[in-house]
Design a protein around this motif. Structure first.
Motif, PDB file in Angstrom:
ATOM      1  N   ALA A  33      -6.873  -5.489   1.930  1.00  0.00           N
ATOM      2  CA  ALA A  33      -6.228  -5.921   0.692  1.00  0.00           C
ATOM      3  C   ALA A  33      -4.731  -6.137   0.916  1.00  0.00           C
ATOM      4  O   ALA A  33      -4.108  -5.463   1.730  1.00  0.00           O
ATOM      5  N   ASP A  34      -4.179  -7.083   0.186  1.00  0.00           N
ATOM      6  CA  ASP A  34      -2.758  -7.395   0.298  1.00  0.00           C
ATOM      7  C   ASP A  34      -1.961  -6.414  -0.560  1.00  0.00           C
ATOM      8  O   ASP A  34      -1.399  -6.768  -1.599  1.00  0.00           O
ATOM      9  N   THR A  35      -1.892  -5.164  -0.089  1.00  0.00           N
ATOM     10  CA  THR A  35      -1.186  -4.115  -0.821  1.00  0.00           C
ATOM     11  C   THR A  35       0.248  -3.996  -0.334  1.00  0.00           C
ATOM     12  O   THR A  35       0.609  -4.550   0.716  1.00  0.00           O
ATOM     13  N   GLY A  36       1.053  -3.254  -1.070  1.00  0.00           N
ATOM     14  CA  GLY A  36       2.434  -3.038  -0.656  1.00  0.00           C
ATOM     15  C   GLY A  36       2.519  -2.342   0.677  1.00  0.00           C
ATOM     16  O   GLY A  36       3.361  -2.677   1.516  1.00  0.00           O
ATOM     17  N   ASP A  37       1.652  -1.345   0.891  1.00  0.00           N
ATOM     18  CA  ASP A  37       1.669  -0.610   2.160  1.00  0.00           C
ATOM     19  C   ASP A  37       1.303  -1.523   3.322  1.00  0.00           C
ATOM     20  O   ASP A  37       1.964  -1.503   4.367  1.00  0.00           O
ATOM     21  N   ASN A  38       0.265  -2.323   3.145  1.00  0.00           N
ATOM     22  CA  ASN A  38      -0.130  -3.248   4.208  1.00  0.00           C
ATOM     23  C   ASN A  38       0.958  -4.275   4.474  1.00  0.00           C
ATOM     24  O   ASN A  38       1.218  -4.646   5.629  1.00  0.00           O
ATOM     25  N   ARG A  39       1.607  -4.753   3.416  1.00  0.00           N
ATOM     26  CA  ARG A  39       2.696  -5.720   3.600  1.00  0.00           C
ATOM     27  C   ARG A  39       3.845  -5.090   4.393  1.00  0.00           C
ATOM     28  O   ARG A  39       4.419  -5.724   5.281  1.00  0.00           O
ATOM     29  N   THR A  40       4.141  -3.828   4.118  1.00  0.00           N
ATOM     30  CA  THR A  40       5.202  -3.124   4.855  1.00  0.00           C
ATOM     31  C   THR A  40       4.835  -2.985   6.335  1.00  0.00           C
ATOM     32  O   THR A  40       5.669  -3.172   7.223  1.00  0.00           O
TER      33      THR A  40
END
Length: 284
Positions: free
Chosen positions: A202-209
């Motif tokens: 999923a394109d979550t904030g954590d993954n984006r970071t």
């Protein structure tokens, strides 16, 4: 002994790819290159299978003949191996490799590599060996055992090899795959090669970071880098990205518990390695 690129060769169709990719790696890493051929002299036939109910004298004669046959087979296998090693050495030398060595050992490939592990900087091995079935999606059992047993980077190669200009790393933010990004960033093996980072999820904030950290690490080391977060089934998603971006080599972390790291434990990993026609660098 200096750590070296070690290339396992046999009579399979993958040996030329192994030779060419090992020569490329040796030059890129400025490391010695050793070609290894292992002669497996396990008995071909159990004595009871052939002796049957023959009389004692005939049985002893047959066993003597079998022993002589095994000895001749071993000599032929060793000579065959020496010729393959010479051909591999000549091919690598023609491509510009200077620090070249050949080794022939008796035993099994897996046990031999484990004994030599401390000398290996990178192992290059074909997708299948000469004794494996040649179905396009068959994966050699030696490769699976080597990946599970050896704690060194392993480059699995197809039948032919071309130095890559675009490499993709399957990334999930784990310790193993972060090490993989750091390896990509600093290793001379990937100098001048465009790096793609793919996260499946999923394109979550954590993954984006996590993705931004990976891209910044690669760009900070001078690489052209880009990446995406894609939702979907891991293998299909990675394969689609490879096709979309004309990826020429895949880097994967070996073992773990997350979706991507689980690839080298269950059936998904086997499927990825079976179906790919690209070189795959497996990290431990």
């Amino acid at each position: 002994m200096t750590e070296q690129v070690m290339a396992a060769i046999d009579g399979s169709p993958f040996s030329e790819g192994v030779c060419d990719s090992a020569a490329w790696a040796s030059q890129a890493l400025d490391a010695p290159l050793t070609f290894l051929h292992v002669v497996d002299n396990h008995p071909q036939t159990a004595e009871a299978d052939l002796s049957g109910n023959l009389g004692l004298g005939a049985r002893e004669h047959l066993l003597e003949e079998l022993a002589s046959l095994d000895e001749r087979r071993a000599k032929v296998a060793q000579e065959h191996g020496r010729l393959m090693l010479k051909a591999a050495k000549d091919r690598a030398s023609a491509s510009g490799v200077d620090d070249l060595h050949c080794r022939q050992r008796n035993g099994t490939l897996v046990e031999t590599l484990l004994e030599l592990e401390d000398e290996i900087r990178l192992l290059v091995i074909g997708k299948r060996g000469e004794s494996a079935q040649q179905a396009s999606e068959h994966l050699g059992s030696n490769l699976e055992r080597v990946v599970r047993g050896l704690h060194r980077p392993i480059l699995m190669v197809p039948e032919s090899f071309t130095p890559p200009t675009r490499v993709m790393i399957a990334f999930d933010g784990s310790k193993t795959t972060r090490k993989g990004v750091e390896l990509l960033a600093r290793s001379p093996l990937f100098k001048g090669i465009a790096c793609h980072v793919v996260m499946v999820g999923a394109d979550t904030g954590d993954n984006r970071t996590q993705l931004e950290w990976a891209l910044d690490s690669l760009k900070g080391a001078g690489h052209e880098a880009q990446g995406e977060i894609r939702a979907g089934e891991v293998e299909e998603t990675l394969r689609a990205y490879q096709k979309d971006h004309a990826i020429e080599m895949v880097v994967m972390g070996a073992y773990g518990h997350s979706r991507i790291r689980h690839l080298l434990v269950g059936s998904t990993t086997t499927s990825v390695l079976r179906r790919t026609s690209l070189p795959v660098l497996l990290l431990r």
